[in-house]
Design an enzyme around this catalytic site. Structure first.
Site, PDB file in Angstrom:
ATOM      1  N   GLN A   1      -4.803  -3.915   0.953  1.00 34.59           N
ATOM      2  CA  GLN A   1      -4.348  -3.540  -0.385  1.00 34.59           C
ATOM      3  C   GLN A   1      -3.524  -2.253  -0.322  1.00 34.59           C
ATOM      4  O   GLN A   1      -3.001  -1.800  -1.336  1.00 34.59           O
ATOM      5  CB  GLN A   1      -5.561  -3.323  -1.310  1.00 34.59           C
ATOM      6  CG  GLN A   1      -6.483  -4.524  -1.400  1.00 34.59           C
ATOM      7  CD  GLN A   1      -7.772  -4.205  -2.155  1.00 34.59           C
ATOM      8  OE1 GLN A   1      -7.874  -4.381  -3.353  1.00 34.59           O
ATOM      9  NE2 GLN A   1      -8.768  -3.724  -1.433  1.00 34.59           N
TER      10      GLN A   1
ATOM     11  N   VAL B   1      -0.404   0.252   0.770  1.00 43.35           N
ATOM     12  CA  VAL B   1       1.053   0.061   0.843  1.00 43.35           C
ATOM     13  C   VAL B   1       1.673   1.047   1.830  1.00 43.35           C
ATOM     14  O   VAL B   1       2.877   1.245   1.854  1.00 43.35           O
ATOM     15  CB  VAL B   1       1.706   0.229  -0.554  1.00 43.35           C
ATOM     16  CG1 VAL B   1       1.218  -0.858  -1.506  1.00 43.35           C
ATOM     17  CG2 VAL B   1       1.427   1.614  -1.150  1.00 43.35           C
ATOM     18  N   ASP B   2       0.809   1.651   2.684  1.00 43.52           N
ATOM     19  CA  ASP B   2       1.284   2.764   3.518  1.00 43.52           C
ATOM     20  C   ASP B   2       1.759   2.345   4.910  1.00 43.52           C
ATOM     21  O   ASP B   2       2.258   3.192   5.663  1.00 43.52           O
ATOM     22  CB  ASP B   2       0.180   3.830   3.640  1.00 43.52           C
ATOM     23  CG  ASP B   2      -1.166   3.230   4.076  1.00 43.52           C
ATOM     24  OD1 ASP B   2      -1.162   2.273   4.890  1.00 43.52           O
ATOM     25  OD2 ASP B   2      -2.203   3.715   3.598  1.00 43.52           O
TER      26      ASP B   2
ATOM     27  N   HIS C   1      -0.262  -5.886  -1.491  1.00 41.84           N
ATOM     28  CA  HIS C   1       0.390  -5.170  -2.595  1.00 41.84           C
ATOM     29  C   HIS C   1       1.765  -4.630  -2.215  1.00 41.84           C
ATOM     30  O   HIS C   1       2.281  -3.728  -2.873  1.00 41.84           O
ATOM     31  CB  HIS C   1      -0.517  -4.030  -3.086  1.00 41.84           C
ATOM     32  CG  HIS C   1      -1.780  -4.521  -3.722  1.00 41.84           C
ATOM     33  ND1 HIS C   1      -2.872  -3.714  -3.970  1.00 41.84           N
ATOM     34  CD2 HIS C   1      -2.129  -5.765  -4.158  1.00 41.84           C
ATOM     35  CE1 HIS C   1      -3.824  -4.441  -4.534  1.00 41.84           C
ATOM     36  NE2 HIS C   1      -3.401  -5.678  -4.655  1.00 41.84           N
TER      37      HIS C   1
ATOM     38  N   CYS D   1      20.735   0.844  -8.447  1.00 43.61           N
ATOM     39  CA  CYS D   1      21.293   0.012  -7.367  1.00 43.61           C
ATOM     40  C   CYS D   1      22.792   0.283  -7.228  1.00 43.61           C
ATOM     41  O   CYS D   1      23.526   0.237  -8.212  1.00 43.61           O
ATOM     42  CB  CYS D   1      21.042  -1.460  -7.681  1.00 43.61           C
ATOM     43  SG  CYS D   1      21.818  -2.606  -6.529  1.00 43.61           S
TER      44      CYS D   1
ATOM     45  N   CYS E   1      24.846  -3.238  -8.079  1.00 41.30           N
ATOM     46  CA  CYS E   1      24.934  -3.857  -9.414  1.00 41.30           C
ATOM     47  C   CYS E   1      24.479  -2.929 -10.542  1.00 41.30           C
ATOM     48  O   CYS E   1      24.541  -3.316 -11.707  1.00 41.30           O
ATOM     49  CB  CYS E   1      24.121  -5.148  -9.442  1.00 41.30           C
ATOM     50  SG  CYS E   1      22.346  -4.910  -9.623  1.00 41.30           S
TER      51      CYS E   1
ATOM     52  N   SER F   1     -13.587  -0.498  -2.913  1.00 40.08           N
ATOM     53  CA  SER F   1     -14.649  -0.818  -3.863  1.00 40.08           C
ATOM     54  C   SER F   1     -14.415  -2.177  -4.513  1.00 40.08           C
ATOM     55  O   SER F   1     -15.258  -2.675  -5.233  1.00 40.08           O
ATOM     56  CB  SER F   1     -14.726   0.275  -4.932  1.00 40.08           C
ATOM     57  OG  SER F   1     -13.463   0.412  -5.570  1.00 40.08           O
TER      58      SER F   1
ATOM     59  N   ASN G   1     -18.211   0.536   3.960  1.00 34.88           N
ATOM     60  CA  ASN G   1     -17.624   1.405   2.941  1.00 34.88           C
ATOM     61  C   ASN G   1     -18.533   2.597   2.688  1.00 34.88           C
ATOM     62  O   ASN G   1     -19.731   2.533   2.912  1.00 34.88           O
ATOM     63  CB  ASN G   1     -17.428   0.617   1.629  1.00 34.88           C
ATOM     64  CG  ASN G   1     -16.431   1.278   0.690  1.00 34.88           C
ATOM     65  OD1 ASN G   1     -15.384   1.750   1.134  1.00 34.88           O
ATOM     66  ND2 ASN G   1     -16.754   1.340  -0.585  1.00 34.88           N
TER      67      ASN G   1
END
Ligand SMILES: [Zn+2]
Length: 282
Positions: free
Chosen positions: A104, A106-107, A122, A181, A184, A223, A247
């Site tokens: 999960q 995004v690193d 994600h 962008c 566009c 969690s 955990n």
């Protein structure tokens, strides 16, 4: 540093020897890399909830705030490095004891540590996508463009938040110039699933298919408060696939889990790695 009791770790090693293992990781895996967690040990928000997708696309002011905080926060986020938990999971894959890793986070720290079969549930923060023409560009390229337009923010030192942004007073980004962008003029968005946005169906299907081939779902450092991750615990239960949890705090999968090991993921998983590949009797 406390050493986790041996017995649950041995039990975990046994469970992992039953067959293909799918691991699901969350923010707790990256906290030792200096990337803060959203939630405390009770699963509650530590501070205000993160930006929602509808706010991002619907409001110039929100986008200004988002990219200003992101411009400042990106530097240390981009400098963060894998920790012992990432390294242990990469080693377990190399030992053939871990089939697929769903994260999960995004690193991209799992990939930096050497994990190969990773599903970024994600998305990833190191890429940016145009919401109109779908053109993608590296975050570093956008960082340079944002910095050129907003040089004064480069001097700001600020507290880090999860998802690579930083705490900034509103006055600091009053005159912030958002970059669109180049092709566009469309809105640029980090290629991550924001809160209020759904995970792409194909990505979920790929992860569910991997789960169906697994004999254990190992949940590490999350969690499971967010449904997109929790759904895998639900699916595992439905499929009769045992769940193991590593955990610090409680998780939504604890009741359904065959085993919960409380403690630091890096310390616990390193012990599993050191146990070496367990030779199957079959
Ligand atoms: Zn575009």
């Amino acid at each position: 540093m406390s050493v986790p009791p041996r017995e649950p770790v041995e039990r975990l090693a046994e469970l992992m020897n039953e067959g293909p293992v799918m691991v699901l990781t969350g923010a707790g895996v990256s906290t030792d890399s200096g990337i803060p967690d959203y939630r405390d040990d009770e699963g509650q928000w530590k501070k205000g909830s993160p930006i929602q997708f509808r706010d991002f696309v619907g409001s110039d002011a929100f986008r200004k705030r988002y990219w200003a905080r992101s411009l400042v926060g990106w530097r240390s986020f981009a400098d963060s490095r894998p920790n012992s938990a990432h390294r242990a999971l990469a080693s377990l894959e190399k030992q053939g004891r871990l089939a697929v890793l769903v994260t999960q986070n995004v690193d991209r720290l799992h990939q930096l540590a050497g994990s190969e079969n990773v599903i970024d549930l994600h998305g990833r923060l190191d890429e940016v996508v145009c919401l109109s023409c779908r053109e993608r560009l590296p975050r570093d390229v956008l960082q340079r463009r944002l910095a050129l337009e907003n040089p004064s923010l480069l001097q700001v030192e600020a507290l880090q938040n999860p998802d690579g942004d930083a705490e900034l007073a509103a006055a600091a980004y009053e005159h912030f110039r958002v970059v669109d962008c180049e092709g566009c003029g469309g809105l640029l968005k980090p290629d991550v699933v924001f809160f209020g946005e759904t995970v792409p169906v194909a990505r979920v299907s790929r992860a569910v298919a991997a789960l169906e081939r697994s004999r254990l779902l190992l949940i590490v450092g999350t969690s499971l408060m967010v449904y997109s991750g929790y759904r895998f615990a639900r699916a595992a239960t439905r499929l009769g696939i045992p769940i193991a949890v590593v955990n610090r705090g409680k998780t939504r999968a604890d009741e359904a889990a065959a085993l919960c090991v409380r403690g630091n993921a890096g310390e616990i998983l390193s012990q599993i790695v050191e146990g070496g590949p367990v030779v199957s009797a079959r």
